[in-house]
Design an enzyme around this catalytic site. Structure first.
Site, short mmCIF file in Angstrom:
data_model
loop_
_atom_site.label_atom_id
_atom_site.label_comp_id
_atom_site.label_asym_id
_atom_site.label_seq_id
_atom_site.Cartn_x
_atom_site.Cartn_y
_atom_site.Cartn_z
N PRO A 14 -39.42 73.89 102.33
CG PRO A 14 -40.24 72.85 104.26
CD PRO A 14 -39.58 74.10 103.79
CG ASP B 188 -43.09 76.92 104.13
OD1 ASP B 188 -42.66 75.84 104.59
OD2 ASP B 188 -42.56 78.01 104.40
CG HIS B 189 -44.87 69.80 104.68
ND1 HIS B 189 -45.74 69.72 105.75
CD2 HIS B 189 -44.97 68.62 104.03
CE1 HIS B 189 -46.34 68.53 105.74
NE2 HIS B 189 -45.89 67.85 104.71
NE ARG B 190 -40.20 76.67 106.23
CZ ARG B 190 -39.43 77.71 105.92
NH1 ARG B 190 -38.25 77.85 106.51
NH2 ARG B 190 -39.83 78.62 105.04
CB VAL B 191 -46.67 77.57 106.89
CG1 VAL B 191 -47.85 78.46 107.29
CG2 VAL B 191 -45.36 78.35 106.97
#
Length: 437
Positions: free
Chosen positions: A234, A409-412
């Site tokens: 994402p 990376d929006h997960r990170v």
């Protein structure tokens, strides 16, 4: 006993390669450590060394052959005294991809205390192929050792002579296959979307003139990894401009002073250093995505995209925060030169938590870069452009402005954290003398 030499996995991501050149021929005696062949991976041409000594009984894959799968047999090695007919009876080896190392569970502390005892090797499954050198097999037969109970220390777990020193015969382990419950079939992972097939596209252009260009290993890898990146990561984007005039003046002064040493710093060298320092200042951005967890790195290992014919490399400058600008400059020049001749070793272009892609020297003002997994972010750097700006006193003046876009990376990394990191990069570039402290 004749044994097969298998196509090696020369990097963690290698699934197949091209056997570019044989450096031995049938009938040649070889010793352990001798270079047998040159193999092209998806990124580089690398030398393949012999693990055992013996005689090349038969070459199974001719040089120039592409698409050879990892663990496919490529030649047969004979023991001393065996003739060429033994090559025909060499045990068949099936192609099997290397098993990826299992990630460890998260640990609260990174420091270790006391002496850790090595884990006992897990016995190999019944019927599983045992990889061992001819000498190791002979010693095992003489000592009555079960090779399936030995953990190999050679390449890809191959059992060699040293692994058998001090080993003693053990009672055969009872078969447990019947006791183990049948494993449930794993649910198939949803397939990633793909474009139209080659046949479909070619039909569309059947009445037009074109040249068909087959994909080489590098192009296939780039296509697969970047498709994965855009479909599974994402992305979000943060954009800022940085004023370069102070840096340009400082760079000119430094280059004049370093002229006698043959050092010439580029703007990109300062960008690398600025990003390395920013990763230390905002350590939560020095992170990668690891499937079901985030790994936060301590050193600033900065990858830098280098364009080469047919693709690109991202060589990694390790511990960049600890290196001087002149050291970074020399190291980057060396890595870029060897990248263009595909002479980088895998450890030189794998790793890092963050990357830089600079197209400013090509006149590109701004762009969005695709994250290279498992990195947490990548900085796209544009050209420095002179434009009117309003200074702190409200006056209009001409300044050299450079656009930067951080793909995240929006997960990170969350938005506010990414913005903090980008601000730290800009602070370093607009106050370049502080990077020398």
């Amino acid at each position: 006993m004749a044994t097969q030499i298998l196509m090696p996995a020369l990097s963690p991501t290698m699934e197949e390669g091209t056997l570019a050149k044989w450096l031995v021929k049938e009938g040649d005696e070889v010793k352990s450590g001798q270079i047998l062949a040159e193999i092209e991976t998806d990124k580089a041409t690398m030398e393949f060394e012999a693990v055992d000594e013996g005689v090349i009984g038969k070459i199974l894959v001719s040089e120039g052959t592409a698409g050879v799968k990892v663990n496919d047999p490529i030649a047969v090695l004979l023991e001393e005294g065996e003739d060429a007919s033994a090559a025909e009876a060499a045990p068949a080896a099936k192609s099997a991809p290397e098993e990826a190392p299992k990630s460890e569970a998260p640990k609260a502390e990174t420091k270790k205390t006391g002496d850790a005892k090595p884990a006992s090797p897990a016995p190999k499954a019944a019927g599983a192929r045992v990889f061992a050198s001819p000498l190791a097999r002979r010693i095992a037969a003489e000592k009555g050792l079960d090779l399936s109970q030995i953990t190999g220390s050679g390449p890809h777990g191959r059992i060699v002579k040293a692994d058998l020193e001090g080993a003693k015969p053990a009672a055969a382990a009872p078969a447990r296959a019947a006791e183990a419950p049948a494993a449930k079939p794993a649910s198939p992972a949803p397939a990633m979307a793909s474009g139209a097939s080659a046949e479909t596209v070619m039909k569309m252009f059947a009445d037009r003139s074109y040249t068909e260009v087959p994909l080489d290993g590098m192009r296939k890898t780039i296509a697969a990894r970047l498709t994965e990146a855009k479909q599974t990561i994402p992305h979000f984007y943060l954009r800022r401009e940085v004023q370069l005039d102070t840096l340009m003046a400082f760079r000119a002064t430094l280059n004049k002073q370093l002229e006698g040493r043959g050092v010439k710093l580029s703007v990109n060298d300062f960008i690398i250093k600025a990003c390395a320092n920013a990763l230390q200042a905002v350590p939560d951005c020095n992170a990668v995505w690891a499937g079901d967890r985030i790994l936060k790195l301590k050193p600033s290992d900065v990858a830098v995209a280098v364009a080469i014919e047919g693709g690109l490399f991202t060589p990694v400058l390790r511990d960049a925060h600890q290196k001087s600008l002149s050291t970074l400059s020399a190291e980057m020049k060396d890595l870029a030169t060897r990248a263009k001749t595909r002479k980088l070793a895998p450890h030189e272009y794998q790793g890092g938590s963050f990357a830089i892609s600079n197209l400013g020297m090509m006149g590109v003002e701004n762009f969005d870069a695709v994250i290279n997994p498992p990195h947490g972010s990548i900085l796209a750097v544009g050209a420095g452009i002179k434009k009117p700006v309003v200074d702190a006193t409200g006056e209009i003046k001409v300044a050299t402005m450079m656009s930067m876009t951080l793909s995240v990376d929006h997960r990170v990394i969350d938005g506010a954290l990414g913005a903090e990191f980008l601000k730290a990069v800009i602070d370093n570039l607009e106050n370049p003398m502080a990077m020398l402290a």
